[in-house]
Design a protein around this motif. Sequence first.
Motif, PDB file in Angstrom:
ATOM      1  N   ASN C   4       0.827  -1.212   0.000  1.00 19.16           N
ATOM      2  CA  ASN C   4       0.000   0.000   0.000  1.00 19.16           C
ATOM      3  C   ASN C   4       0.857   1.256   0.000  1.00 19.16           C
ATOM      4  O   ASN C   4       0.578   2.215  -0.705  1.00 19.16           O
ATOM      5  CB  ASN C   4      -0.938  -0.006   1.208  1.00 19.16           C
ATOM      6  N   GLU C   5       1.892   1.233   0.806  1.00 20.07           N
ATOM      7  CA  GLU C   5       2.812   2.376   0.903  1.00 20.07           C
ATOM      8  C   GLU C   5       3.538   2.591  -0.433  1.00 20.07           C
ATOM      9  O   GLU C   5       3.682   3.709  -0.911  1.00 20.07           O
ATOM     10  CB  GLU C   5       3.821   2.083   2.024  1.00 20.07           C
ATOM     11  N   LYS C   6       3.952   1.504  -1.044  1.00 18.56           N
ATOM     12  CA  LYS C   6       4.767   1.618  -2.261  1.00 18.56           C
ATOM     13  C   LYS C   6       3.940   1.903  -3.521  1.00 18.56           C
ATOM     14  O   LYS C   6       4.371   2.654  -4.383  1.00 18.56           O
ATOM     15  CB  LYS C   6       5.572   0.322  -2.447  1.00 18.56           C
ATOM     16  N   SER C  12      -6.716   8.016  -2.815  1.00 16.29           N
ATOM     17  CA  SER C  12      -7.376   8.034  -1.496  1.00 16.29           C
ATOM     18  C   SER C  12      -7.950   6.661  -1.161  1.00 16.29           C
ATOM     19  O   SER C  12      -8.063   5.783  -2.034  1.00 16.29           O
ATOM     20  CB  SER C  12      -8.503   9.067  -1.510  1.00 16.29           C
ATOM     21  N   ASN C  13      -8.344   6.469   0.073  1.00 20.75           N
ATOM     22  CA  ASN C  13      -8.971   5.205   0.481  1.00 20.75           C
ATOM     23  C   ASN C  13     -10.256   4.943  -0.311  1.00 20.75           C
ATOM     24  O   ASN C  13     -10.543   3.820  -0.699  1.00 20.75           O
ATOM     25  CB  ASN C  13      -9.289   5.220   1.981  1.00 20.75           C
ATOM     26  N   ARG C  14     -11.007   5.991  -0.529  1.00 22.22           N
ATOM     27  CA  ARG C  14     -12.246   5.880  -1.299  1.00 22.22           C
ATOM     28  C   ARG C  14     -11.944   5.458  -2.748  1.00 22.22           C
ATOM     29  O   ARG C  14     -12.599   4.577  -3.309  1.00 22.22           O
ATOM     30  CB  ARG C  14     -12.962   7.242  -1.265  1.00 22.22           C
ATOM     31  N   GLU C  15     -10.926   6.068  -3.332  1.00 19.29           N
ATOM     32  CA  GLU C  15     -10.538   5.700  -4.698  1.00 19.29           C
ATOM     33  C   GLU C  15     -10.037   4.260  -4.754  1.00 19.29           C
ATOM     34  O   GLU C  15     -10.281   3.537  -5.721  1.00 19.29           O
ATOM     35  CB  GLU C  15      -9.474   6.662  -5.225  1.00 19.29           C
ATOM     36  N   ARG C  16      -9.370   3.837  -3.706  1.00 15.31           N
ATOM     37  CA  ARG C  16      -8.868   2.461  -3.672  1.00 15.31           C
ATOM     38  C   ARG C  16     -10.025   1.465  -3.638  1.00 15.31           C
ATOM     39  O   ARG C  16      -9.982   0.429  -4.333  1.00 15.31           O
ATOM     40  CB  ARG C  16      -7.960   2.272  -2.450  1.00 15.31           C
ATOM     41  N   PRO C  57      -8.360  -8.977  -3.950  1.00 13.96           N
ATOM     42  CA  PRO C  57      -7.979  -8.003  -2.920  1.00 13.96           C
ATOM     43  C   PRO C  57      -9.092  -6.998  -2.595  1.00 13.96           C
ATOM     44  O   PRO C  57      -9.703  -6.445  -3.514  1.00 13.96           O
ATOM     45  CB  PRO C  57      -6.780  -7.271  -3.549  1.00 13.96           C
ATOM     46  N   CYS C  58      -9.324  -6.768  -1.301  1.00 17.24           N
ATOM     47  CA  CYS C  58     -10.266  -5.735  -0.829  1.00 17.24           C
ATOM     48  C   CYS C  58     -11.731  -6.042  -1.142  1.00 17.24           C
ATOM     49  O   CYS C  58     -12.574  -5.138  -1.048  1.00 17.24           O
ATOM     50  CB  CYS C  58      -9.928  -4.357  -1.407  1.00 17.24           C
ATOM     51  N   ILE C  59     -12.050  -7.269  -1.510  1.00 16.81           N
ATOM     52  CA  ILE C  59     -13.448  -7.604  -1.799  1.00 16.81           C
ATOM     53  C   ILE C  59     -14.090  -8.250  -0.565  1.00 16.81           C
ATOM     54  O   ILE C  59     -13.654  -9.299  -0.101  1.00 16.81           O
ATOM     55  CB  ILE C  59     -13.566  -8.547  -3.022  1.00 16.81           C
TER      56      ILE C  59
END
Lengths: 122, 122, 122, 122
Positions: C4-6, C12-16, C57-59
């Motif tokens: 996430n850092e790289k 933004s979190n919302r865009e992610r 990821p993130c689902i």
Amino acid sequence: MDVNEKYFKNISNRERAIFEGAITMGALFHQFIGTPINIKSAESLEKSIKTAMELQPCINKVEIEINRDILKKIENEYEYISLTGEMLDVKVESNFSDKSAVIRLKYISELKYPLMYVEDVD
Amino acid sequence: MDVNEKYFKNISNRERAIFEGAITMGALFHQFIGTPINIKSAESLEKSIKTAMELQPCINKVEIEINRDILKKIENEYEYISLTGEMLDVKVESNFSDKSAVIRLKYISELKYPLMYVEDVD
Amino acid sequence: MDVNEKYFKNISNRERAIFEGAITMGALFHQFIGTPINIKSAESLEKSIKTAMELQPCINKVEIEINRDILKKIENEYEYISLTGEMLDVKVESNFSDKSAVIRLKYISELKYPLMYVEDVD
Amino acid sequence: MDVNEKYFKNISNRERAIFEGAITMGALFHQFIGTPINIKSAESLEKSIKTAMELQPCINKVEIEINRDILKKIENEYEYISLTGEMLDVKVESNFSDKSAVIRLKYISELKYPLMYVEDVD
């Protein structure tokens, strides 16, 4: 290892030609159905489907025609659709030793189905 | 229309069984390769591949095993991978009239290739 | 490495959340379009699509409904068809840190197009 | 119907660019993974992937490179393999109104994963 000796001794040369052509036809259909397409991109897609599927074992030649009449009638505002079996007319020529086969995929309106069959074999 | 009479008179019942099984094996491979998978989702994917591919013409039964050893070794932080041919062991049993065939897909390490062949036919 | 850092510091979190949900929706559509389906196999396919795509990821959650009305009307003699975008109604819920999004796929008759859009986001 | 007004009012132009680029990247991956490929067919496949995916909404340009080093090392006797995420390096440039984004797919060895991320956005 002699693959033909080890895995294919139980079928004839003619059956092998049919077998390999059929695999490639099933593969072609399910790999590319769903691809975005319109009248401008059709030729490029035809070429790469042909080139990709001719790599498969015992395949001599693939001829493919994506139905331009269907593509001309696209009416949505995005100007493309997903490739479906209804648009495809394909011939896969396979060969093993002294035998060859032509497998055909063609949409049969009467059946409402994209039929795969052996068009020619010797 | 009698489809068998019109489109399949040029091949034997045995050849028809081989033909339909081979189509389904090529279809299965290219439809599902790339699907996200891990050890927890494997059984659900096996079931739906089996159920979907048993719908195809002349297919009696599909047996599929996704290699759990490969799935146990997943080391990336997302804890899943894309399904590949290396993970698949599949038997497709096809039948036409009095003849049947078993088409097999198996990864052959020596060949570095997921081989499709006719395991049994009568 | 902190992924996430790289790789994701520029959004933004919302865009992610939107980004990851959108990837999964595009992936789902193009992985499974073309799969053989009928009224009996629909539930099994829904389950495995859900299970597979929830690995990404993130689902958080995938809800999918394959249109049974279309499946009831199948008229060809093979009693199955290929899955198309017209049959799909899907919600993909994604989440990153404090933000989440619901991406929707729905066939919009007026557009003649299976539209993907952000149904909800915070 | 004004689609943007009806379905996309809840996200910014920048978010829309990210959204559409991400859909196309997920779609590209899952449509073409599994395609037979070798060093001779790579260019043709690159072209048709580019041409097909540039049809999608809000996509300006797709750049794709299939890793030739991997293709040169193919050692099986069939002289082709199935396309995998490891071979792909892709940039999808999307645009909505005054905003644009570049979505990247790149195999990250350290992660053992084909990562999709937002390389650039304004």
